[in-house]
Design a protein around this motif. Structure first.
Motif, PDB file in Angstrom:
ATOM      1  N   GLY A   1     -12.591  -0.959  -3.064  1.00  0.00           N
ATOM      2  CA  GLY A   1     -11.553  -0.239  -3.784  1.00  0.00           C
ATOM      3  C   GLY A   1     -12.158   0.751  -4.747  1.00  0.00           C
ATOM      4  O   GLY A   1     -13.003   0.397  -5.583  1.00  0.00           O
TER       5      GLY A   1
ATOM      6  N   GLY B   1      -3.739   0.205  -8.140  1.00  0.00           N
ATOM      7  CA  GLY B   1      -4.015   1.627  -8.261  1.00  0.00           C
ATOM      8  C   GLY B   1      -5.346   2.041  -7.677  1.00  0.00           C
ATOM      9  O   GLY B   1      -5.792   3.171  -7.903  1.00  0.00           O
ATOM     10  N   LEU B   2      -5.992   1.159  -6.906  1.00  0.00           N
ATOM     11  CA  LEU B   2      -7.293   1.468  -6.310  1.00  0.00           C
ATOM     12  C   LEU B   2      -7.110   1.990  -4.886  1.00  0.00           C
ATOM     13  O   LEU B   2      -6.238   1.533  -4.147  1.00  0.00           O
ATOM     14  N   TYR B   3      -7.972   2.937  -4.528  1.00  0.00           N
ATOM     15  CA  TYR B   3      -7.940   3.531  -3.193  1.00  0.00           C
ATOM     16  C   TYR B   3      -8.857   2.768  -2.240  1.00  0.00           C
ATOM     17  O   TYR B   3      -9.961   2.371  -2.619  1.00  0.00           O
TER      18      TYR B   3
ATOM     19  N   ALA C   1      -4.659   8.715   2.914  1.00  0.00           N
ATOM     20  CA  ALA C   1      -5.315   7.978   1.830  1.00  0.00           C
ATOM     21  C   ALA C   1      -4.474   6.729   1.583  1.00  0.00           C
ATOM     22  O   ALA C   1      -3.242   6.809   1.522  1.00  0.00           O
TER      23      ALA C   1
ATOM     24  N   LYS D   1     -11.313   6.308  -8.244  1.00  0.00           N
ATOM     25  CA  LYS D   1     -10.997   7.722  -8.074  1.00  0.00           C
ATOM     26  C   LYS D   1     -10.914   8.062  -6.578  1.00  0.00           C
ATOM     27  O   LYS D   1     -11.650   7.532  -5.763  1.00  0.00           O
ATOM     28  N   TYR D   2     -10.018   8.982  -6.298  1.00  0.00           N
ATOM     29  CA  TYR D   2      -9.883   9.467  -4.924  1.00  0.00           C
ATOM     30  C   TYR D   2     -11.032  10.428  -4.617  1.00  0.00           C
ATOM     31  O   TYR D   2     -11.328  11.332  -5.391  1.00  0.00           O
TER      32      TYR D   2
ATOM     33  N   CYS E   1     -12.412   8.134   0.748  1.00  0.00           N
ATOM     34  CA  CYS E   1     -11.093   7.495   0.799  1.00  0.00           C
ATOM     35  C   CYS E   1     -10.209   8.068   1.898  1.00  0.00           C
ATOM     36  O   CYS E   1      -9.038   7.686   2.011  1.00  0.00           O
TER      37      CYS E   1
ATOM     38  N   LYS F   1      -3.705   3.471  -0.846  1.00  0.00           N
ATOM     39  CA  LYS F   1      -3.861   3.060  -2.241  1.00  0.00           C
ATOM     40  C   LYS F   1      -3.013   1.826  -2.527  1.00  0.00           C
ATOM     41  O   LYS F   1      -1.849   1.747  -2.138  1.00  0.00           O
ATOM     42  N   SER F   2      -3.605   0.843  -3.197  1.00  0.00           N
ATOM     43  CA  SER F   2      -2.877  -0.350  -3.594  1.00  0.00           C
ATOM     44  C   SER F   2      -1.912  -0.002  -4.730  1.00  0.00           C
ATOM     45  O   SER F   2      -2.318   0.573  -5.738  1.00  0.00           O
TER      46      SER F   2
ATOM     47  N   MET G   1       0.822  -1.208   0.000  1.00  0.00           N
ATOM     48  CA  MET G   1       0.000   0.000   0.000  1.00  0.00           C
ATOM     49  C   MET G   1       0.854   1.255   0.000  1.00  0.00           C
ATOM     50  O   MET G   1       1.934   1.290   0.592  1.00  0.00           O
ATOM     51  N   GLU G   2       0.316   2.253  -0.671  1.00  0.00           N
ATOM     52  CA  GLU G   2       0.894   3.592  -0.625  1.00  0.00           C
ATOM     53  C   GLU G   2       0.035   4.409   0.333  1.00  0.00           C
ATOM     54  O   GLU G   2      -1.128   4.679   0.058  1.00  0.00           O
TER      55      GLU G   2
END
Length: 223
Positions: free
Chosen positions: A158, A145-147, A138, A161-162, A166, A140-141, A127-128
């Protein structure tokens, strides 16, 4: 600092305020200032020099200690106390795997399903974690790329879009684990938390509590 030994001639009472000063007799020097007056002058000079050196009195971007003293303004109260800035936290990014107290890694697959896995190096569990404001992150994977998001009913999913769903409040608990509560949604006034049960399945946010081990996550550095 301001030591002065007064002679007997200086012990006479000083003239009243506004009264004309008595002239010195011919052939005799004018009387020296009293010890109290000299100490007051020394103290005033000390205030002026210390304020100029430290920059304590700087209205309008320059030092004006004499004007401040003349107007009777206390320099220490003219400075505005600036709120401590935490802007350096905004935008901070960490790559972590969220390891729950139930021994599962939080992951988001490409379909948007949130789940838990015991695989340590599973790509979808990296995760980011980005700080969007003080205490708010926030998640994010990296691979999909999903939040990570939470619905109004407390369901984790997931999001492509942010958006405000989120945002999660990150808090370090007493046991060293982190909890993540939805910033946007609450249930009956209670916070709703990201949670994985004993089988690694996400729990509804309103069924989780801050003290439950299912809501506790340890951000681990990727190996």
């Amino acid at each position: 600092m301001c030591r002065w030994t007064a002679s007997v001639a200086h012990l006479r009472p000083e003239p009243a305020l506004g009264a004309p000063a008595a002239a010195a007799p011919p052939g005799r020097p004018l009387p020296l200032p009293s010890a109290a007056s000299l100490c007051l002058a020394c103290f005033t000079l000390l205030l002026v020099t210390s304020g100029t050196a430290t920059g304590a009195c700087a209205p309008g971007g320059r030092n004006e200690p004499l004007q401040m003293l003349a107007s009777g303004v206390n320099c220490s109260w003219t400075l505005e106390r600036h709120t401590r800035s935490y802007n350096h936290l905004e935008g901070d990014v960490r790559l972590r795997r969220l390891y729950s107290a139930n021994k599962f890694f939080l992951c988001i697959d490409k379909t948007g399903k949130v789940d838990g896995t015991r695989r340590k190096n599973y790509a979808e569990s990296l995760m980011e974690i980005r700080s969007v404001s003080v205490g708010v992150v926030a998640i994010k994977s990296v691979s999909t790329g999903l939040y990570l998001a939470m619905s109004k009913k407390g369901t984790l999913f997931g999001s492509v879009k942010y958006n405000p769903s989120c945002k999660f409040k990150e808090r370090i608990e007493e046991n060293g684990y982190n909890t993540y509560a939805s910033l946007r949604w609450k249930h009956g006034g209670r916070q709703m938390f990201v949670s994985l049960n004993g089988r690694g399945k996400p729990r509804r946010g309103h069924k989780a509590r801050r003290r439950h081990p299912s809501t506790h996550f340890l951000p681990m550095l990727p190996s």
